[in-house]
Scaffold this active site. Sequence first.
Site, PDB file in Angstrom:
ATOM      1  N   CYS A 224      16.908  39.853 172.844  1.00 23.10           N
ATOM      2  CA  CYS A 224      17.686  40.789 172.040  1.00 23.10           C
ATOM      3  C   CYS A 224      18.957  41.124 172.813  1.00 23.10           C
ATOM      4  O   CYS A 224      19.434  40.313 173.601  1.00 23.10           O
ATOM      5  CB  CYS A 224      16.880  42.023 171.646  1.00 23.10           C
ATOM      6  SG  CYS A 224      16.446  43.124 173.022  1.00 23.10           S
ATOM      7  N   THR A 225      19.476  42.314 172.625  1.00 20.42           N
ATOM      8  CA  THR A 225      20.743  42.677 173.280  1.00 20.42           C
ATOM      9  C   THR A 225      20.514  43.320 174.641  1.00 20.42           C
ATOM     10  O   THR A 225      20.903  42.793 175.679  1.00 20.42           O
ATOM     11  CB  THR A 225      21.576  43.607 172.389  1.00 20.42           C
ATOM     12  OG1 THR A 225      21.775  42.996 171.113  1.00 20.42           O
ATOM     13  CG2 THR A 225      22.931  43.897 173.030  1.00 20.42           C
ATOM     14  N   GLY A 226      19.863  44.481 174.643  1.00 25.41           N
ATOM     15  CA  GLY A 226      19.718  45.240 175.887  1.00 25.41           C
ATOM     16  C   GLY A 226      18.373  45.126 176.560  1.00 25.41           C
ATOM     17  O   GLY A 226      18.185  45.645 177.667  1.00 25.41           O
ATOM     18  N   ASN A 227      17.402  44.468 175.895  1.00 23.78           N
ATOM     19  CA  ASN A 227      16.065  44.268 176.465  1.00 23.78           C
ATOM     20  C   ASN A 227      15.369  45.578 176.787  1.00 23.78           C
ATOM     21  O   ASN A 227      14.659  45.694 177.785  1.00 23.78           O
ATOM     22  CB  ASN A 227      16.132  43.386 177.714  1.00 23.78           C
ATOM     23  CG  ASN A 227      14.764  42.868 178.166  1.00 23.78           C
ATOM     24  OD1 ASN A 227      14.485  42.809 179.361  1.00 23.78           O
ATOM     25  ND2 ASN A 227      13.912  42.509 177.221  1.00 23.78           N
ATOM     26  N   THR A 228      15.567  46.569 175.913  1.00 25.84           N
ATOM     27  CA  THR A 228      14.841  47.835 176.073  1.00 25.84           C
ATOM     28  C   THR A 228      14.082  48.226 174.815  1.00 25.84           C
ATOM     29  O   THR A 228      13.293  49.164 174.853  1.00 25.84           O
ATOM     30  CB  THR A 228      15.789  48.988 176.456  1.00 25.84           C
ATOM     31  OG1 THR A 228      16.788  49.144 175.445  1.00 25.84           O
ATOM     32  CG2 THR A 228      16.445  48.737 177.811  1.00 25.84           C
ATOM     33  N   ARG A 230      13.689  45.877 171.096  1.00 27.35           N
ATOM     34  CA  ARG A 230      13.075  44.838 170.265  1.00 27.35           C
ATOM     35  C   ARG A 230      12.386  43.735 171.056  1.00 27.35           C
ATOM     36  O   ARG A 230      11.205  43.432 170.817  1.00 27.35           O
ATOM     37  CB  ARG A 230      14.135  44.230 169.335  1.00 27.35           C
ATOM     38  CG  ARG A 230      14.584  45.157 168.223  1.00 27.35           C
ATOM     39  CD  ARG A 230      15.817  44.622 167.512  1.00 27.35           C
ATOM     40  NE  ARG A 230      16.997  44.685 168.385  1.00 27.35           N
ATOM     41  CZ  ARG A 230      18.198  44.241 168.032  1.00 27.35           C
ATOM     42  NH1 ARG A 230      18.371  43.684 166.844  1.00 27.35           N
ATOM     43  NH2 ARG A 230      19.220  44.347 168.870  1.00 27.35           N
ATOM     44  N   ASP A 341      18.212  46.608 164.984  1.00 32.65           N
ATOM     45  CA  ASP A 341      18.073  47.373 166.222  1.00 32.65           C
ATOM     46  C   ASP A 341      17.659  48.800 165.891  1.00 32.65           C
ATOM     47  O   ASP A 341      18.362  49.509 165.156  1.00 32.65           O
ATOM     48  CB  ASP A 341      19.404  47.373 166.974  1.00 32.65           C
ATOM     49  CG  ASP A 341      19.258  47.856 168.404  1.00 32.65           C
ATOM     50  OD1 ASP A 341      18.201  48.425 168.748  1.00 32.65           O
ATOM     51  OD2 ASP A 341      20.210  47.649 169.190  1.00 32.65           O
TER      52      ASP A 341
END
Length: 371
Positions: A224-228, A230, A341
């Site tokens: 995903c984007t920030g890995n916190t 999804r 998100d």
Amino acid sequence: MADVLDWHTAADQRALIERAVRAVARGQLVAFPTDTVYALAASALLPEAVERLIEAVPAAAGDGLTLAITCAGQARDWAPEMGSLGLRLARRCWPGPLTLVFAEGLENGLVGRLPEAVKQRLCPDGSIRLSVPGHDALWHALRMLPAPMVLVSLPGNGQPGTAQDALDACGERLDLILDDGPSRSTALPSVVRIDGPRWEMVREGAMSAAEVGQQTTCVIVFVCTGNTCRSPMAEALCVKLLAERLQCTAEELPQRGYLIASAGLAAGQGEPAATEAVNIVRELGGDLRDHGSRPLTADLVMQADHLLTMTQGHAAALASRFARQDPRPRLLCPDGIDVADPIGGDADVYRHCAQQILAHVERLLPELQQS
């Protein structure tokens, strides 16, 4: 008397490679340094050169000949039915001291285009040995030649091999040698036979059976984007579902052949999962308490067998940033729908997101088990 070219001290190593390439193209025998021992090489297009190679190293007449190629992607041209296991080992271990043996589907590959005399020598039992040796001299020479080279390793006597050893072993049949000092290893390349989803250690050499086994693990990476939010939820839920399917604990999954990870295209290092994600995953039977975010790296992409993104934008960005051939990044949702998100949303938003991910992973499980 063979010409000896000093690779280590050469001011223009490209000139040495070009000279070696011309010699191979003319049908001469050239000894190259590799990532293990020295190897004797001949053009795969010239039967007379391959015969001279066997005369120089008679032991190679049985099963010691290897076709040296430039990359894992090229292996499919020679063994079109190499399967996911063969591709996995090729992608992770090449260039390197591992020779892979394939027998299935060779008639559909480039083997049939070799001269019949070379084909008979290279594939006496209907299988072919492929390798991508890990030394710049040999690798660049392969890139310059119009066809692969047939190689045979020159074993030492428990000591690092030298150019002089190659000269002594091959005698007057050797035309040229690139001298890079003592060989990097005393061991021959390891040889592994691939049979669909199974592998067999034919010869344990520079890589042990345990090391090869570690490289056969199926690596699944959620992105995903920030890995916190999804991708960590996808990782944790995949761990839960796969462990249940295999009737083992989450900790036992690597022993069962699976490594499940997540990363972010714009992630920092070591950030915890969002509190809402931790709570919702716990409700669903997973565990995100020890999660630490990490950025997606080229090495992780190269190791992955499955690259699963949350959105089409992630897949496009990943494909653009990291060039690779197979497998391509793809959406987690098989229907092509993005997983939105949930960041900034309340618990219900996170719960809906997690349930979406759970449903997608459940649909993915049969494919993961098959791979």
